[in-house]
Design an enzyme around this catalytic site. Sequence first.
Site, short mmCIF file in Angstrom:
data_model
loop_
_atom_site.label_atom_id
_atom_site.label_comp_id
_atom_site.label_asym_id
_atom_site.label_seq_id
_atom_site.Cartn_x
_atom_site.Cartn_y
_atom_site.Cartn_z
N TYR A 159 77.85 67.80 37.78
CA TYR A 159 79.26 67.70 37.39
C TYR A 159 79.79 66.28 37.61
O TYR A 159 80.45 65.72 36.73
CB TYR A 159 80.11 68.72 38.16
CG TYR A 159 81.47 68.94 37.53
CD1 TYR A 159 81.68 69.97 36.62
CD2 TYR A 159 82.54 68.11 37.84
CE1 TYR A 159 82.91 70.17 36.02
CE2 TYR A 159 83.78 68.30 37.25
CZ TYR A 159 83.96 69.33 36.35
OH TYR A 159 85.19 69.51 35.76
N TYR A 166 87.92 76.86 37.43
CA TYR A 166 87.11 77.48 36.38
C TYR A 166 87.04 78.97 36.71
O TYR A 166 86.52 79.33 37.77
CB TYR A 166 85.69 76.90 36.37
CG TYR A 166 85.58 75.49 35.81
CD1 TYR A 166 85.86 74.38 36.60
CD2 TYR A 166 85.17 75.28 34.50
CE1 TYR A 166 85.75 73.09 36.08
CE2 TYR A 166 85.04 74.00 33.98
CZ TYR A 166 85.33 72.91 34.76
OH TYR A 166 85.22 71.65 34.25
C1 PHB Z 1 90.35 68.79 30.49
O1 PHB Z 1 90.66 68.57 29.31
O2 PHB Z 1 91.12 68.50 31.41
C2 PHB Z 1 89.04 69.41 30.78
C3 PHB Z 1 88.25 69.87 29.75
C4 PHB Z 1 87.03 70.45 30.03
C5 PHB Z 1 86.60 70.58 31.34
C6 PHB Z 1 87.40 70.11 32.38
C7 PHB Z 1 88.63 69.52 32.09
O3 PHB Z 1 85.42 71.16 31.62
#
Ligand code: PHB
Length: 388
Positions: A384, A204
């Site tokens: 998370y 991120y």
């Molecule tokens: C994903 O589509 O892999 C994805 C989308 C949003 C997130 C993390 C992963 O926060």
Amino acid sequence: MSDMSAQVGIVGAGPAGLLLSHLLHRQGIGSVVLEIRSRSYLEQRVRAGVLEQGTVDLLNDCGLGVRMRREGLIHHGVELRFSGRSHRIDFGELTGGRGITVYGQQEVVKDLLRAREAAGSLPRFEVADVSVADLTTERPVIRFTHGGADHELRCDVIAGCDGFHGICRPSVPDGALTEFDRTYPFGWLGILAEVAPSTDELIYARHERGFALHSMRSPTLSRFYLQCEPDADPADWPDERIWDELRVRLDLDLAEGPIVDKGVTPMRSYVVEPMQYGRLYLAGDAAHIVPPTGAKGLNLAVADVRVLATALGRFFTAGDDAGLRAYSETCLRRVWRAEHFSWWMTSMLHRFPDDQGFEQKLQLSQLEYVTSSAAAAASLAENYVGLP
Ligand code: PHB
Ligand code: FAD
């Protein structure tokens, strides 16, 4: 006109509707699922990819985990990037060994459809003109057309699992529901690329040019997102521009590959209360949406359906409606926690176009805190991976 009946009529064959049908079937409760799209459309629609431990446990417990256990990628951390620094949030250490599983929503949907097929109970695909009525009676009805003919499905209960743009929530009379809403001044451009991920864990990244996320689907398939204008046209994002922008914002030596899917998602937070009206129960995106930054949308849909399936089990087998009466309140506690977490992650990581600098200073302060205080990191980590 042809008449049918079912104990539970389910509108929508996304993860919420399909999983509900599966969990009811396991308790001997019959349902009919109605879906406006085709099966191949559902199986190809690229969306979420992160499953919380609780979601994984539920899928395993109800016999849907075979392929997920083989192909899903288990992660015990994510990386946060900002100001040229990179910091790992170690879920294992911070949450007592818990983690997430990276497994695409469309794979979950494929597994669910196969299970429904094996049970001889596939949804009715490509229905049209769906409407619901008699919601405050003991026999609500779903009307729809299929193959040019009109149909009526009488049920004891209707589950509105038809997503944010469905018809169930808008069918509730004005004034019966309260809406809570926040739109964000940006969207996400999402791509799927046939290339090995350039990272072992999700990244991120907060960058002056906007947010970026490096995710994945398999050892040969990468998923990326870029903050963009809320109404961006994917045509304005040729592949070259996407790779350049990803490289700058992620600050990473990225491997490129053919882009096989490209789309823009607007960002919004939304909750309706209560998640029920008469014999209509709303679940998943039909009742609430979150910006995808916290990876909560799919997990919330699964959590709602778990509560609803248990409540319906008590209702149909013991005539006890206590679970159904508590449904909305039970779900909303988890929903609001996820709403807050998703809003918080979004606020910390995105560029707000009208910000004069104050917001950016707050973001950086918060990122430094989250990456230097074990207490702050633990709070991010436990949200998370998913609270119990
Ligand atoms: C994903 O589509 O892999 C994805 C989308 C949003 C997130 C993390 C992963 O926060
Ligand atoms: P849905 O998956 O929306 O399913 C609803 C179903 O109902 C659909 O199949 C629809 O065709 C059907 N339907 C609609 N109207 C009718 C009708 N009138 N009659 C019958 N059927 C109807 N979350 C993340 O965590 N990460 C992401 O990257 C991410 N990306 C997303 C991208 C997009 C474009 C969207 C829309 C959502 C994304 N989400 C993401 C959110 C996540 O995918 C959803 O939270 C999840 O799909 C919710 O499941 P659901 O079953 O409640 O709704």
